[in-house]
Design a protein around this motif. Structure first.
Motif, PDB file in Angstrom:
ATOM      1  N   ALA A 259     -11.187   2.553   0.299  1.00  0.00           N
ATOM      2  CA  ALA A 259     -11.343   1.103   0.156  1.00  0.00           C
ATOM      3  C   ALA A 259     -10.287   0.493  -0.753  1.00  0.00           C
ATOM      4  O   ALA A 259     -10.064  -0.719  -0.721  1.00  0.00           O
ATOM      5  CB  ALA A 259     -12.736   0.767  -0.378  1.00  0.00           C
ATOM      6  N   VAL A 260      -9.631   1.319  -1.569  1.00  0.00           N
ATOM      7  CA  VAL A 260      -8.662   0.806  -2.551  1.00  0.00           C
ATOM      8  C   VAL A 260      -7.271   1.342  -2.237  1.00  0.00           C
ATOM      9  O   VAL A 260      -7.100   2.245  -1.412  1.00  0.00           O
ATOM     10  CB  VAL A 260      -9.068   1.218  -3.988  1.00  0.00           C
ATOM     11  CG1 VAL A 260     -10.437   0.657  -4.340  1.00  0.00           C
ATOM     12  CG2 VAL A 260      -9.052   2.731  -4.165  1.00  0.00           C
TER      13      VAL A 260
ATOM     14  N   ALA B 152     -11.279  -5.775 -10.521  1.00  0.00           N
ATOM     15  CA  ALA B 152     -10.660  -5.876  -9.199  1.00  0.00           C
ATOM     16  C   ALA B 152     -11.191  -4.785  -8.268  1.00  0.00           C
ATOM     17  O   ALA B 152     -11.433  -5.029  -7.077  1.00  0.00           O
ATOM     18  CB  ALA B 152      -9.145  -5.773  -9.328  1.00  0.00           C
ATOM     19  N   ILE B 153     -11.372  -3.593  -8.801  1.00  0.00           N
ATOM     20  CA  ILE B 153     -11.908  -2.498  -7.985  1.00  0.00           C
ATOM     21  C   ILE B 153     -13.332  -2.811  -7.544  1.00  0.00           C
ATOM     22  O   ILE B 153     -13.694  -2.637  -6.372  1.00  0.00           O
ATOM     23  CB  ILE B 153     -11.841  -1.168  -8.763  1.00  0.00           C
ATOM     24  CG1 ILE B 153     -10.387  -0.698  -8.849  1.00  0.00           C
ATOM     25  CG2 ILE B 153     -12.710  -0.093  -8.108  1.00  0.00           C
ATOM     26  CD1 ILE B 153     -10.164   0.490  -9.755  1.00  0.00           C
TER      27      ILE B 153
ATOM     28  N   ALA C 289      -5.039  -1.356 -10.515  1.00  0.00           N
ATOM     29  CA  ALA C 289      -5.999  -2.454 -10.520  1.00  0.00           C
ATOM     30  C   ALA C 289      -6.950  -2.318 -11.701  1.00  0.00           C
ATOM     31  O   ALA C 289      -7.219  -1.228 -12.193  1.00  0.00           O
ATOM     32  CB  ALA C 289      -6.778  -2.475  -9.213  1.00  0.00           C
TER      33      ALA C 289
ATOM     34  N   ARG D 267     -14.656  -5.667  -7.180  1.00  0.00           N
ATOM     35  CA  ARG D 267     -14.675  -6.799  -6.244  1.00  0.00           C
ATOM     36  C   ARG D 267     -14.139  -6.427  -4.860  1.00  0.00           C
ATOM     37  O   ARG D 267     -14.273  -7.213  -3.916  1.00  0.00           O
ATOM     38  CB  ARG D 267     -13.859  -7.971  -6.811  1.00  0.00           C
ATOM     39  CG  ARG D 267     -14.537  -8.681  -7.977  1.00  0.00           C
ATOM     40  CD  ARG D 267     -13.835  -9.985  -8.307  1.00  0.00           C
ATOM     41  NE  ARG D 267     -12.453  -9.783  -8.721  1.00  0.00           N
ATOM     42  CZ  ARG D 267     -12.066  -9.557  -9.980  1.00  0.00           C
ATOM     43  NH1 ARG D 267     -12.973  -9.496 -10.952  1.00  0.00           N
ATOM     44  NH2 ARG D 267     -10.792  -9.389 -10.282  1.00  0.00           N
ATOM     45  N   THR D 268     -13.530  -5.254  -4.747  1.00  0.00           N
ATOM     46  CA  THR D 268     -13.042  -4.809  -3.437  1.00  0.00           C
ATOM     47  C   THR D 268     -14.217  -4.675  -2.479  1.00  0.00           C
ATOM     48  O   THR D 268     -15.231  -4.066  -2.817  1.00  0.00           O
ATOM     49  CB  THR D 268     -12.328  -3.443  -3.569  1.00  0.00           C
ATOM     50  OG1 THR D 268     -11.248  -3.557  -4.494  1.00  0.00           O
ATOM     51  CG2 THR D 268     -11.800  -2.987  -2.217  1.00  0.00           C
ATOM     52  N   PRO D 269     -14.138  -5.265  -1.293  1.00  0.00           N
ATOM     53  CA  PRO D 269     -15.282  -5.252  -0.368  1.00  0.00           C
ATOM     54  C   PRO D 269     -15.839  -3.838  -0.140  1.00  0.00           C
ATOM     55  O   PRO D 269     -15.094  -2.913   0.195  1.00  0.00           O
ATOM     56  CB  PRO D 269     -14.692  -5.830   0.930  1.00  0.00           C
ATOM     57  CG  PRO D 269     -13.579  -6.715   0.459  1.00  0.00           C
ATOM     58  CD  PRO D 269     -12.993  -6.024  -0.740  1.00  0.00           C
TER      59      PRO D 269
ATOM     60  N   SER E  49       0.854  -1.188   0.000  1.00  0.00           N
ATOM     61  CA  SER E  49       0.000   0.000   0.000  1.00  0.00           C
ATOM     62  C   SER E  49       0.877   1.220   0.000  1.00  0.00           C
ATOM     63  O   SER E  49       2.074   1.148   0.208  1.00  0.00           O
ATOM     64  CB  SER E  49      -0.940   0.014   1.206  1.00  0.00           C
ATOM     65  OG  SER E  49      -0.185   0.085   2.383  1.00  0.00           O
TER      66      SER E  49
ATOM     67  N   ALA F 108     -10.565   4.330  -9.234  1.00  0.00           N
ATOM     68  CA  ALA F 108     -11.750   3.936  -8.467  1.00  0.00           C
ATOM     69  C   ALA F 108     -12.822   5.022  -8.503  1.00  0.00           C
ATOM     70  O   ALA F 108     -14.016   4.729  -8.656  1.00  0.00           O
ATOM     71  CB  ALA F 108     -11.365   3.625  -7.022  1.00  0.00           C
TER      72      ALA F 108
ATOM     73  N   VAL G  71     -17.004  -1.592  -2.233  1.00  0.00           N
ATOM     74  CA  VAL G  71     -16.955  -0.590  -3.300  1.00  0.00           C
ATOM     75  C   VAL G  71     -18.259  -0.562  -4.095  1.00  0.00           C
ATOM     76  O   VAL G  71     -18.829   0.506  -4.347  1.00  0.00           O
ATOM     77  CB  VAL G  71     -15.746  -0.838  -4.227  1.00  0.00           C
ATOM     78  CG1 VAL G  71     -15.877  -0.007  -5.518  1.00  0.00           C
ATOM     79  CG2 VAL G  71     -14.454  -0.456  -3.513  1.00  0.00           C
TER      80      VAL G  71
ATOM     81  N   ASP H  11      -4.693   3.481  -6.918  1.00  0.00           N
ATOM     82  CA  ASP H  11      -5.921   3.166  -7.657  1.00  0.00           C
ATOM     83  C   ASP H  11      -7.054   4.153  -7.387  1.00  0.00           C
ATOM     84  O   ASP H  11      -8.164   3.965  -7.880  1.00  0.00           O
ATOM     85  CB  ASP H  11      -6.402   1.752  -7.290  1.00  0.00           C
ATOM     86  CG  ASP H  11      -5.439   0.680  -7.734  1.00  0.00           C
ATOM     87  OD1 ASP H  11      -4.835   0.841  -8.804  1.00  0.00           O
ATOM     88  OD2 ASP H  11      -5.285  -0.315  -7.003  1.00  0.00           O
TER      89      ASP H  11
END
Length: 411
Positions: A348-349, A226-227, A222, A229-231, A3, A357, A233, A353
């Motif tokens: 969240a990302v 993938a974005i 990403a 699917r990020t919890p 990160s 996002a 989002v 990203d």
């Protein structure tokens, strides 16, 4: 897992002021031009379905380029140029609508206007995500969107003042005033150009710091999948889409409801301005709310409160004091949700990203702005012009239910 933390930046206060001023001017234009576009269409003998289609066209061009612009915003150094191009497109779109002699040309101008709004908004949101630390995101997004709400106050008031308070004037007889309003709208955004010409954006002190569990290489940006699917989002995006759709539908269909009940354009301008003023107030107090309540509860209150209160607007529009009170309450609650969903998507990302996002979030908004007005106009055909507003009320409540269920699953 890799990160990144943001390095400090100098000049953020100055840049936030630029963002606020340019947002006020651009949103004054949008919130003057968009309701007046409905009156423009009525002068050309358009009905509720065509109003819905033109409202949807506003989002078509943005939908095609949102992701591409988001990736550009993550890479471009002078992000003010992105915002400047957005302002120029807003001016062009307003002028096209003002000079359009036919419904298709009005729709074309609306598409250009929507593209300009997207370009400017991506530039502004991405610059906040880039230059402001996480603990200042709610404040920065809150003030930026408060500036949007200020424009949502000024624009309708100016439009209503030009179009007048008389209910005895036929729509066809207002054509000259309608066009004058649209040209004034174009001029308002043009005032933002000198603010973006000099390089006033913040400057980094050092580079972003990487925080790593190992010596892993820097992560690539990403993908959209993938974005999404990020919890959280997708849920945050749905909430933001529902809130934005209500603003759009109110702006486009409240004049239509008013014409149905014989309510003057000046009164419509005041009602829309009341809603915008309430959102300004709530966003000014957003940092205080964020310190005392968590974001999820605030967003839930925004969704349910807006959806349930605005059900009454078409029913009470002839009673202006009651309608104003309802729009103030709903507008106050609505104002909390939009900036919070921006912060929630941003945090969240991964840092690299964030621009993408936010663009995916805006792309989702534009999908909604294409589909929802068409669906809402169908509801208006079935149950009258108020049906479009009730459709969006239902959407807000569905989003609230989804978030409530999600919160229970996470306990």
């Amino acid at each position: 897992m890799t990160s990144q933390q943001q390095a400090p930046a100098s000049g953020t206060g100055r840049w936030l002021l630029v963002l606020i001023l340019t947002a006020i001017l651009s949103q004054t234009t949008l919130n003057l031009v968009r309701p007046v576009t409905t009156y423009k269409l009525l002068t050309l003998n358009a009905g509720s379905v065509m109003v819905g289609i033109t409202t949807a066209v506003y989002a078509i061009l943005p939908l095609a380029v949102a992701l591409w612009l988001g990736r550009i915003s993550s890479r471009v150094r002078q992000i003010r140029y992105l915002m400047l191009w957005g302002i120029l497109l807003i001016v062009l779109g307003s002028a096209l609508i003002g000079g359009a002699p036919t419904i298709p040309l009005v729709a074309a101008g609306s598409a250009v206007l929507g593209l300009g709004h997207l370009v400017f908004t991506i530039g502004g949101q991405s610059s906040i995500a880039r230059f402001f630390p996480d603990n200042q995101l709610d404040k920065a997004f809150g003030w930026f969107t408060a500036a949007f709400a200020v424009g949502q106050v000024i624009g309708p008031l100016v439009a209503g003042g030009i179009l007048g308070a008389s209910t005895q004037v036929a729509v066809s007889e207002r054509a000259a005033d309608v066009n004058l309003s649209l040209w004034i709208g174009a001029a308002a955004s043009a005032l933002a150009i000198p603010l973006l010409m000099p390089n006033l954006q913040p400057r980094r002190i050092g580079k972003p710091q990487k925080v790593t569990a190992s010596a892993a290489p820097e992560a690539k940006q990403a993908s959209v999948g993938a974005i999404l699917r990020t919890p959280g989002v997708a849920s945050h995006m749905f909430a933001g889409l529902a809130l934005l759709s209500m603003i759009d539908i109110l702006t486009a269909f409240l004049p239509l409801v008013a014409e149905h009940y014989g309510v003057a354009p000046a009164a419509v301008g005041v009602l829309l301005a009341v809603r915008g003023a309430a959102s300004v107030i709530s966003r000014m107090f957003l940092p205080w709310f964020s310190r005392h309540l968590n974001r999820s509860r605030l967003v839930l209150g925004s969704l349910y409160g807006t959806g349930l209160s605005f059900i009454l607007v078409p029913l009470l529009l002839e009673h202006l004091l009651l309608a104003s009170a309802i729009l103030f309450i709903g507008g106050f609650l609505m104002g909390l949700g939009q900036p919070l969903t921006m912060s929630m998507v941003s945090t969240a990302v991964a840092f690299q990203d964030r621009g993408t996002a936010l663009a995916v979030r805006l792309m989702g908004n534009r999908v909604g702005q294409v589909l929802i007005p068409v669906a809402a106009s169908s509801a208006a055909v079935l149950v009258g012009p108020g049906g479009a507003i009730w459709f969006c009320c239902a959407l807000l409540c569905v989003s609230g239910i989804e978030k409530s269920l999600r919160s229970r699953r996470e306990l």
